[in-house]
Write a protein that holds these residues in place. Structure first.
Motif, PDB file in Angstrom:
ATOM      1  N   ARG A 165       0.848  -1.206   0.000  1.00 50.15           N
ATOM      2  CA  ARG A 165       0.000   0.000   0.000  1.00 50.15           C
ATOM      3  C   ARG A 165       0.883   1.256   0.000  1.00 50.15           C
ATOM      4  O   ARG A 165       0.626   2.209  -0.734  1.00 50.15           O
ATOM      5  CB  ARG A 165      -0.922  -0.008   1.209  1.00 50.15           C
ATOM      6  N   GLU A 166       1.925   1.252   0.812  1.00 52.68           N
ATOM      7  CA  GLU A 166       2.845   2.395   0.861  1.00 52.68           C
ATOM      8  C   GLU A 166       3.596   2.552  -0.464  1.00 52.68           C
ATOM      9  O   GLU A 166       3.804   3.666  -0.936  1.00 52.68           O
ATOM     10  CB  GLU A 166       3.828   2.233   2.019  1.00 52.68           C
ATOM     11  N   ARG A 167       3.972   1.440  -1.056  1.00 53.59           N
ATOM     12  CA  ARG A 167       4.656   1.497  -2.352  1.00 53.59           C
ATOM     13  C   ARG A 167       3.743   2.065  -3.427  1.00 53.59           C
ATOM     14  O   ARG A 167       4.168   2.846  -4.273  1.00 53.59           O
ATOM     15  CB  ARG A 167       5.139   0.111  -2.773  1.00 53.59           C
ATOM     16  N   ILE A 168       2.481   1.658  -3.404  1.00 53.80           N
ATOM     17  CA  ILE A 168       1.531   2.169  -4.397  1.00 53.80           C
ATOM     18  C   ILE A 168       1.297   3.662  -4.183  1.00 53.80           C
ATOM     19  O   ILE A 168       1.274   4.436  -5.147  1.00 53.80           O
ATOM     20  CB  ILE A 168       0.222   1.359  -4.358  1.00 53.80           C
ATOM     21  N   ALA A 169       1.157   4.092  -2.947  1.00 55.39           N
ATOM     22  CA  ALA A 169       0.978   5.519  -2.668  1.00 55.39           C
ATOM     23  C   ALA A 169       2.195   6.310  -3.148  1.00 55.39           C
ATOM     24  O   ALA A 169       2.057   7.383  -3.751  1.00 55.39           O
ATOM     25  CB  ALA A 169       0.742   5.743  -1.178  1.00 55.39           C
ATOM     26  N   LYS A 170       3.393   5.786  -2.905  1.00 58.16           N
ATOM     27  CA  LYS A 170       4.620   6.431  -3.360  1.00 58.16           C
ATOM     28  C   LYS A 170       4.671   6.473  -4.893  1.00 58.16           C
ATOM     29  O   LYS A 170       5.072   7.473  -5.484  1.00 58.16           O
ATOM     30  CB  LYS A 170       5.835   5.697  -2.796  1.00 58.16           C
ATOM     31  N   ALA A 171       4.244   5.380  -5.522  1.00 60.67           N
ATOM     32  CA  ALA A 171       4.245   5.317  -6.984  1.00 60.67           C
ATOM     33  C   ALA A 171       3.254   6.310  -7.577  1.00 60.67           C
ATOM     34  O   ALA A 171       3.516   6.898  -8.629  1.00 60.67           O
ATOM     35  CB  ALA A 171       3.930   3.897  -7.452  1.00 60.67           C
ATOM     36  N   PHE A 172       2.113   6.530  -6.921  1.00 63.61           N
ATOM     37  CA  PHE A 172       1.160   7.541  -7.386  1.00 63.61           C
ATOM     38  C   PHE A 172       1.833   8.913  -7.401  1.00 63.61           C
ATOM     39  O   PHE A 172       1.676   9.680  -8.354  1.00 63.61           O
ATOM     40  CB  PHE A 172      -0.082   7.604  -6.482  1.00 63.61           C
ATOM     41  N   ARG A 173       2.576   9.225  -6.361  1.00 58.54           N
ATOM     42  CA  ARG A 173       3.267  10.522  -6.302  1.00 58.54           C
ATOM     43  C   ARG A 173       4.323  10.622  -7.398  1.00 58.54           C
ATOM     44  O   ARG A 173       4.437  11.655  -8.071  1.00 58.54           O
ATOM     45  CB  ARG A 173       3.884  10.742  -4.931  1.00 58.54           C
ATOM     46  N   ALA A 174       5.081   9.567  -7.595  1.00 56.10           N
ATOM     47  CA  ALA A 174       6.142   9.579  -8.609  1.00 56.10           C
ATOM     48  C   ALA A 174       5.567   9.680 -10.021  1.00 56.10           C
ATOM     49  O   ALA A 174       6.112  10.380 -10.871  1.00 56.10           O
ATOM     50  CB  ALA A 174       7.003   8.328  -8.486  1.00 56.10           C
ATOM     51  N   ALA A 175       4.465   8.992 -10.265  1.00 60.19           N
ATOM     52  CA  ALA A 175       3.863   8.978 -11.595  1.00 60.19           C
ATOM     53  C   ALA A 175       3.049  10.227 -11.873  1.00 60.19           C
ATOM     54  O   ALA A 175       2.765  10.542 -13.031  1.00 60.19           O
ATOM     55  CB  ALA A 175       2.967   7.745 -11.749  1.00 60.19           C
ATOM     56  N   LYS A 176       2.665  10.936 -10.805  1.00 58.26           N
ATOM     57  CA  LYS A 176       1.793  12.110 -10.944  1.00 58.26           C
ATOM     58  C   LYS A 176       0.552  11.746 -11.747  1.00 58.26           C
ATOM     59  O   LYS A 176       0.109  12.479 -12.622  1.00 58.26           O
ATOM     60  CB  LYS A 176       2.547  13.285 -11.565  1.00 58.26           C
ATOM     61  N   LEU A 224      -6.207   2.830  -0.859  1.00 56.41           N
ATOM     62  CA  LEU A 224      -5.165   3.748  -0.400  1.00 56.41           C
ATOM     63  C   LEU A 224      -5.477   4.347   0.961  1.00 56.41           C
ATOM     64  O   LEU A 224      -4.572   4.661   1.725  1.00 56.41           O
ATOM     65  CB  LEU A 224      -4.943   4.856  -1.433  1.00 56.41           C
ATOM     66  N   SER A 225      -6.763   4.503   1.275  1.00 56.54           N
ATOM     67  CA  SER A 225      -7.136   5.057   2.582  1.00 56.54           C
ATOM     68  C   SER A 225      -7.133   3.994   3.673  1.00 56.54           C
ATOM     69  O   SER A 225      -7.313   4.305   4.844  1.00 56.54           O
ATOM     70  CB  SER A 225      -8.514   5.718   2.503  1.00 56.54           C
ATOM     71  N   GLY A 226      -6.956   2.730   3.293  1.00 55.87           N
ATOM     72  CA  GLY A 226      -6.909   1.650   4.268  1.00 55.87           C
ATOM     73  C   GLY A 226      -8.262   1.072   4.607  1.00 55.87           C
ATOM     74  O   GLY A 226      -8.377   0.216   5.483  1.00 55.87           O
ATOM     75  N   GLU A 227      -9.304   1.502   3.911  1.00 50.34           N
ATOM     76  CA  GLU A 227     -10.652   1.008   4.180  1.00 50.34           C
ATOM     77  C   GLU A 227     -10.852  -0.436   3.736  1.00 50.34           C
ATOM     78  O   GLU A 227     -11.698  -1.144   4.277  1.00 50.34           O
ATOM     79  CB  GLU A 227     -11.701   1.876   3.475  1.00 50.34           C
ATOM     80  N   THR A 228     -10.121  -0.843   2.717  1.00 48.59           N
ATOM     81  CA  THR A 228     -10.300  -2.176   2.156  1.00 48.59           C
ATOM     82  C   THR A 228      -8.974  -2.682   1.602  1.00 48.59           C
ATOM     83  O   THR A 228      -8.019  -1.926   1.474  1.00 48.59           O
ATOM     84  CB  THR A 228     -11.373  -2.155   1.035  1.00 48.59           C
ATOM     85  N   ASP A 229      -8.928  -3.948   1.295  1.00 49.90           N
ATOM     86  CA  ASP A 229      -7.779  -4.551   0.619  1.00 49.90           C
ATOM     87  C   ASP A 229      -8.184  -4.905  -0.800  1.00 49.90           C
ATOM     88  O   ASP A 229      -9.368  -4.978  -1.121  1.00 49.90           O
ATOM     89  CB  ASP A 229      -7.328  -5.819   1.348  1.00 49.90           C
ATOM     90  N   ILE A 230      -7.208  -5.109  -1.649  1.00 51.66           N
ATOM     91  CA  ILE A 230      -7.471  -5.608  -2.996  1.00 51.66           C
ATOM     92  C   ILE A 230      -6.615  -6.845  -3.201  1.00 51.66           C
ATOM     93  O   ILE A 230      -5.647  -7.073  -2.478  1.00 51.66           O
ATOM     94  CB  ILE A 230      -7.205  -4.547  -4.087  1.00 51.66           C
ATOM     95  N   ALA A 231      -6.993  -7.624  -4.171  1.00 54.09           N
ATOM     96  CA  ALA A 231      -6.248  -8.850  -4.471  1.00 54.09           C
ATOM     97  C   ALA A 231      -4.807  -8.499  -4.814  1.00 54.09           C
ATOM     98  O   ALA A 231      -4.525  -7.443  -5.389  1.00 54.09           O
ATOM     99  CB  ALA A 231      -6.912  -9.581  -5.636  1.00 54.09           C
ATOM    100  N   SER A 232      -3.908  -9.379  -4.472  1.00 52.92           N
ATOM    101  CA  SER A 232      -2.492  -9.107  -4.733  1.00 52.92           C
ATOM    102  C   SER A 232      -2.217  -8.926  -6.221  1.00 52.92           C
ATOM    103  O   SER A 232      -1.382  -8.109  -6.600  1.00 52.92           O
ATOM    104  CB  SER A 232      -1.612 -10.199  -4.149  1.00 52.92           C
ATOM    105  N   ALA A 233      -2.935  -9.641  -7.065  1.00 52.75           N
ATOM    106  CA  ALA A 233      -2.749  -9.484  -8.509  1.00 52.75           C
ATOM    107  C   ALA A 233      -3.173  -8.085  -8.947  1.00 52.75           C
ATOM    108  O   ALA A 233      -2.519  -7.473  -9.799  1.00 52.75           O
ATOM    109  CB  ALA A 233      -3.541 -10.537  -9.270  1.00 52.75           C
ATOM    110  N   SER A 234      -4.248  -7.571  -8.367  1.00 51.13           N
ATOM    111  CA  SER A 234      -4.694  -6.214  -8.690  1.00 51.13           C
ATOM    112  C   SER A 234      -3.695  -5.188  -8.190  1.00 51.13           C
ATOM    113  O   SER A 234      -3.384  -4.222  -8.882  1.00 51.13           O
ATOM    114  CB  SER A 234      -6.067  -5.936  -8.073  1.00 51.13           C
TER     115      SER A 234
END
Length: 72
Positions: free
Chosen positions: A4-15, A36-46
């Protein structure tokens, strides 16, 4: 660092917006937001697909900036 942290960081990097990431990845914008807000999880493939999408966009942006710098 969690995925989740990696995806949030990637969103910032990708703009990239959540809306655009949803279009490209096929994951709904609402799901991305809740994940991203931590309300739910998604499948690892997603999560993997979303991260790959964001990293590809960040790489594309870096390459475009490098090409632009080399034009001058």
């Amino acid at each position: 660092m969690t995925i989740r942290e990696r995806i949030a960081k990637a969103f910032r990097a990708a703009k990239m917006s959540q809306h655009r990431a949803a279009e490209v990845s096929g994951i709904s914008q609402a799901t991305i937001s809740r994940y991203l807000s931590g309300e739910t999880d998604i499948a690892s493939a997603s999560a993997d697909g979303l991260l790959r999408t964001l990293l590809a966009e960040a790489t594309r942006r870096r390459a475009a900036r490098a090409r632009k710098r080399n034009q001058w």
